[in-house]
Enzyme design. Structure first.
Site, PDB file in Angstrom:
ATOM      1  N   PRO A   2     106.283 -17.469   3.314  1.00  0.00           N
ATOM      2  CA  PRO A   2     105.656 -18.442   2.315  1.00  0.00           C
ATOM      3  C   PRO A   2     106.252 -18.620   1.182  1.00  0.00           C
ATOM      4  O   PRO A   2     106.505 -17.692   0.424  1.00  0.00           O
ATOM      5  CB  PRO A   2     104.262 -18.148   2.113  1.00  0.00           C
ATOM      6  CG  PRO A   2     104.212 -16.808   2.559  1.00  0.00           C
ATOM      7  CD  PRO A   2     105.115 -16.579   3.533  1.00  0.00           C
ATOM      8  N   GLU A   3     106.768 -19.655   0.650  1.00  0.00           N
ATOM      9  CA  GLU A   3     107.048 -20.012  -0.661  1.00  0.00           C
ATOM     10  C   GLU A   3     106.464 -21.054  -1.302  1.00  0.00           C
ATOM     11  O   GLU A   3     105.335 -21.361  -0.895  1.00  0.00           O
ATOM     12  CB  GLU A   3     108.902 -20.489  -0.640  1.00  0.00           C
ATOM     13  CG  GLU A   3     109.669 -19.227   0.178  1.00  0.00           C
ATOM     14  CD  GLU A   3     111.159 -19.698  -0.016  1.00  0.00           C
ATOM     15  OE1 GLU A   3     111.711 -20.669  -0.769  1.00  0.00           O
ATOM     16  OE2 GLU A   3     111.894 -18.949   0.916  1.00  0.00           O
ATOM     17  N   LYS A  61     104.459 -18.351  -6.364  1.00  0.00           N
ATOM     18  CA  LYS A  61     103.969 -18.014  -4.954  1.00  0.00           C
ATOM     19  C   LYS A  61     102.323 -17.470  -5.334  1.00  0.00           C
ATOM     20  O   LYS A  61     102.079 -17.110  -4.430  1.00  0.00           O
ATOM     21  CB  LYS A  61     104.899 -17.169  -4.320  1.00  0.00           C
ATOM     22  CG  LYS A  61     106.083 -17.778  -4.159  1.00  0.00           C
ATOM     23  CD  LYS A  61     107.356 -16.608  -3.635  1.00  0.00           C
ATOM     24  CE  LYS A  61     108.574 -16.962  -3.952  1.00  0.00           C
ATOM     25  NZ  LYS A  61     109.640 -15.843  -3.922  1.00  0.00           N
ATOM     26  N   ARG A 278     119.069  -8.514   2.418  1.00  0.00           N
ATOM     27  CA  ARG A 278     118.740  -9.960   3.202  1.00  0.00           C
ATOM     28  C   ARG A 278     120.065 -10.709   3.590  1.00  0.00           C
ATOM     29  O   ARG A 278     121.060 -10.171   3.895  1.00  0.00           O
ATOM     30  CB  ARG A 278     117.690 -10.667   2.651  1.00  0.00           C
ATOM     31  CG  ARG A 278     118.206 -11.011   1.156  1.00  0.00           C
ATOM     32  CD  ARG A 278     116.797 -11.643   0.083  1.00  0.00           C
ATOM     33  NE  ARG A 278     116.201 -10.368  -0.302  1.00  0.00           N
ATOM     34  CZ  ARG A 278     115.270 -10.196  -1.034  1.00  0.00           C
ATOM     35  NH1 ARG A 278     114.623 -11.237  -1.391  1.00  0.00           N
ATOM     36  NH2 ARG A 278     114.615  -9.318  -1.357  1.00  0.00           N
TER      37      ARG A 278
END
Length: 296
Positions: A2-3, A61, A278
DNA sequence: CAAGGCTCCTGATAGC
DNA sequence: TGCTATCAGGAGCCTT
């Protein structure tokens, strides 16, 4: 993952289903889900009980439920895999149910349709959690006072953002992910906005012109607005919104997760590079790496 | 003090 | 088959 758009979808769900209800009982089923509540799960539960929650708010967020009758708020962050579900109390527990909040519902059916439902925090990877904090004079939970306004906030200061970019000695993707500069942007929408702006993720922020910075910020807003319009992004079964519905914006991603697939602009195979533990996805033709300067 | 690296966690998947 | 390695990554915290 989720952003901002996904969290905003959740916030709207909370506004619809939870605002105005009074907490009856809280069950903390996993200590990590309340690790930011330093006094522990029992304290969290005891302090929430009997309080009425207001309209959910959000910054970046983070989201929070102000308590109507105090200067405190229940702060939430979904982390990697967190969900806030409004479920019928009779629904079986989810495998990764971490916190359950029951409400005092009127005996007679009310107009909201929320009666008989409870709020559940479900989180497989336990990066997210709930906690209770004092509010700042601005009505912000004190522990997130350092989080910048997000680009969909009407009070976001574009000029201050441009100035900060010029002054920072860092690269553009790091800056986009720095929640103290601009909040709500995560790895996915950072890659999407950089692709739209034709900027390489390692471009030094100090080399960005004001018009290019403005263009990038515009792309951030566009990609987030588009995601919000379709209810957020979903890449696997981990993310669903407050009512358990998956988003479907992933179908229109241009960069993230598209290694080896043709660039939607020029057809060149997209690349993935390890970056800060990442990945960064980019088009090697549209997004040229910065030219190293010998004496910056 | 700014910048960048480390770490928490679980489950899917790849590889041997 | 079953084990191990890798990857997903937000953000607090620590080091430089």
């Amino acid at each position: 993952m989720p952003e901002l758009p996904e969290v905003e979808v959740v916030r709207r769900g909370l506004e619809r289903w939870v605002a105005g209800r009074t907490v009856d009982d809280v069950e903390v089923l996993h200590p990590r889900a309340v690790r930011r509540h330093l006094a522990g799960g029992a304290d969290f539960a005891a302090r929430l009980k009997g309080h009425r929650v207001g309209v959910a708010r959000r910054r970046g967020k983070y989201l929070w439920l102000p308590l109507d009758d105090s200067d405190q708020s229940v702060l939430g962050h979904l982390g990697m895999s967190g969900q806030l579900l409004v479920q019928p109390a009779s629904a079986p527990d989810e495998k990764h149910l971490r916190i359950r909040i029951r409400f005092q519902d009127p005996v007679s059916a009310d107009a909201s349709g929320a009666a008989g439902t409870e709020l559940r925090f479900v989180d497989q990877r336990t990066f997210g959690g709930l906690s209770l904090h004092d509010n700042t004079p601005d009505g912000l939970p004190d522990v997130i006072a350092h989080i910048a306004r997000d680009p969909l906030d009407e009070l976001f200061d574009d000029n201050a953002f441009f100035t900060a970019l010029r002054l920072r000695r860092t690269t553009v993707k790091r800056a986009l992910l720095d929640q103290s500069l601009i909040s709500g942007v995560g790895n996915i929408y950072a890659d999407e906005a950089l692709w739209r702006a034709k900027l390489h993720y390692e471009r030094p922020t100090s080399t960005l012109t004001r018009p290019k910075s403005a263009e990038l910020l515009g792309h951030v807003r566009e990609v987030m607005s588009a995601a919000l319009a379709v209810g957020g992004t979903s890449f696997d079964s981990l993310y669903v919104n407050v009512n358990g519905e998956s988003g479907y914006f992933d179908r229109s991603l241009d960069a993230y997760g598209r290694e080896g697939e043709p660039c939607h602009r020029c057809g060149t195979p997209m690349r993935r590079r390890p970056w800060m533990n990442r990945s960064s996805y980019f088009c090697p033709r549209c997004q040229r790496p910065p030219v190293a300067r010998r004496h910056p």
